[in-house]
Design a protein around this motif. Structure first.
Motif, mmCIF file in Angstrom:
data_model
loop_
_atom_site.group_PDB
_atom_site.id
_atom_site.type_symbol
_atom_site.label_atom_id
_atom_site.label_comp_id
_atom_site.label_asym_id
_atom_site.label_seq_id
_atom_site.Cartn_x
_atom_site.Cartn_y
_atom_site.Cartn_z
ATOM 1 N N ASN A 77 -23.648 -33.893 19.961
ATOM 2 C CA ASN A 77 -22.563 -33.600 19.569
ATOM 3 C C ASN A 77 -22.095 -32.147 18.859
ATOM 4 O O ASN A 77 -21.248 -31.381 19.619
ATOM 5 C CB ASN A 77 -22.073 -34.198 18.258
ATOM 6 N N GLN A 112 -21.490 -30.161 22.619
ATOM 7 C CA GLN A 112 -20.126 -31.017 22.543
ATOM 8 C C GLN A 112 -19.261 -29.690 21.528
ATOM 9 O O GLN A 112 -18.395 -29.202 22.562
ATOM 10 C CB GLN A 112 -20.252 -32.129 22.387
ATOM 11 N N LYS A 132 -19.212 -26.090 22.907
ATOM 12 C CA LYS A 132 -18.475 -26.237 24.162
ATOM 13 C C LYS A 132 -16.946 -26.206 24.228
ATOM 14 O O LYS A 132 -16.262 -25.202 24.616
ATOM 15 C CB LYS A 132 -18.854 -27.185 25.169
ATOM 16 N N GLN A 133 -16.356 -26.690 23.763
ATOM 17 C CA GLN A 133 -15.260 -27.043 23.106
ATOM 18 C C GLN A 133 -14.677 -25.732 22.278
ATOM 19 O O GLN A 133 -14.029 -25.136 22.803
ATOM 20 C CB GLN A 133 -15.051 -28.132 22.171
#
Length: 317
Positions: free
Chosen positions: A144, A147, A150-151
């Motif tokens: 998580n 992620q 990355k976002q």
């Protein structure tokens, strides 16, 4: 001792006075809390010493222990919350109890179009990777976390972050503020530079100094699309407060721009500050008084005026 922890002690002491002799000691209450955990099938436990630390404000309460303690004391979990949170009850307010993985999912959803963060601590945990201590997290938290990073790095979103300049100086120079070593601090500064020094991105970093008492919580997470503010509460990192109120949102989101008591480093100046800190970490073997003096003397007039009081305090420690 903070207000909410004073409340825990006040409730504990009041119950102790009401009960029979020996009925409400740290040991008896801890035993009753452990019985609550057992009955609920919760893999949680508390020792007499841990309870003492919680009651005396030396460690966070947390949600699981808070619910058990409230049951034993015959009160509500909400009774442990500070008055400033209760004052927000007139808004659309929701307490969110989340595991680290669930919290990451929540913020992933809220950060799809961007975010604004106002911090009273440094660094944000998302910049800790790839430190060894973060690698101890479970696989779900790591996934998580990656992620979310990355976002935030995507060109389709943005992150704007505000930090009081005192907290980064404490992080770098104070041996009492952080257990992260010099190499770890350098990794974190590099992670910030990767996020904010690329001009093609919409990300903006601000450091500010202020005499105003702007913070009631450890951080503010602002969602400009939904006009939602999410705050961590003083009860622990697994308890968040979400507020949906446009007027309150506007007041928080513009507090820096509207305040005459704040000195602000622009994004390019903030990046330059990080670059100076990076160079200091590379060039100085020890982050001692001489390093603090060298950093101050190498700073421009604007930065010197912002950090003078903080530097003086660090040198006096």
């Amino acid at each position: 001792m903070s207000t909410e922890k004073n409340k825990i002690k006040a409730l504990f002491d009041a119950k102790k006075r009401e009960g029979k002799s020996g009925e409400f000691t740290y040991k008896t209450v801890a035993d009753k809390m452990n019985e609550q955990f057992k009955q609920a099938g919760v893999k949680e436990s508390i020792s007499e010493q841990q309870l003492k630390y919680i009651v005396n404000g030396q460690t966070d309460l947390g949600v699981a222990k808070g619910l058990a303690l409230a049951t034993v004391l015959g009160c509500s979990f909400v009774d442990f919350l500070p008055d400033e949170i209760k004052e927000l009850a007139s808004f659309e307010t929701e307490l969110i109890f989340d595991s680290p993985e669930d919290a990451n999912d929540y913020f992933l959803e809220h950060e799809k179009t961007g975010r604004v963060m106002i911090y009273s601590h440094f660094p944000s945990y998302i910049y800790l990777d790839p430190l060894e201590n973060f690698q101890q997290c479970n696989a779900g938290e790591k996934a998580n976390h990656k992620q979310r990073i990355k976002q935030l790095k995507s060109t389709s979103t943005f992150t704007t972050e505000y930090y009081e300049i005192q907290v980064i100086l404490n992080f770098i120079f104070s041996p009492f503020y952080s257990t992260i070593d010099k190499q770890g601090k350098l990794l974190i500064i590099n992670n910030y530079l990767k996020m904010f020094s690329v001009k093609s991105r919409k990300n903006q970093l601000y450091f500010f100094s202020s005499n105003m008492q702007y913070r009631r919580f450890s951080s503010y997470h602002l969602n400009h699309i939904k006009h939602t503010i999410t705050m961590t509460t003083p009860l622990g990192n697994d308890c968040f407060l979400q507020i949906k109120n446009k007027n309150f949102f506007d007041k928080i989101s513009h507090f820096i721009e509207l305040s005459k008591d704040i000195n602000l480093l622009k994004p390019e100046e903030s990046v330059l500050l990080l670059q100076r800190i990076k160079q200091l970490l590379i060039s100085h073997e020890k982050l001692d008084c001489q390093a603090i003096i060298d950093f101050y003397e190498a700073s421009d007039e604007k930065l010197q005026s912002m950090i003078y009081g903080n530097v003086k305090h660090l040198l006096e420690k």
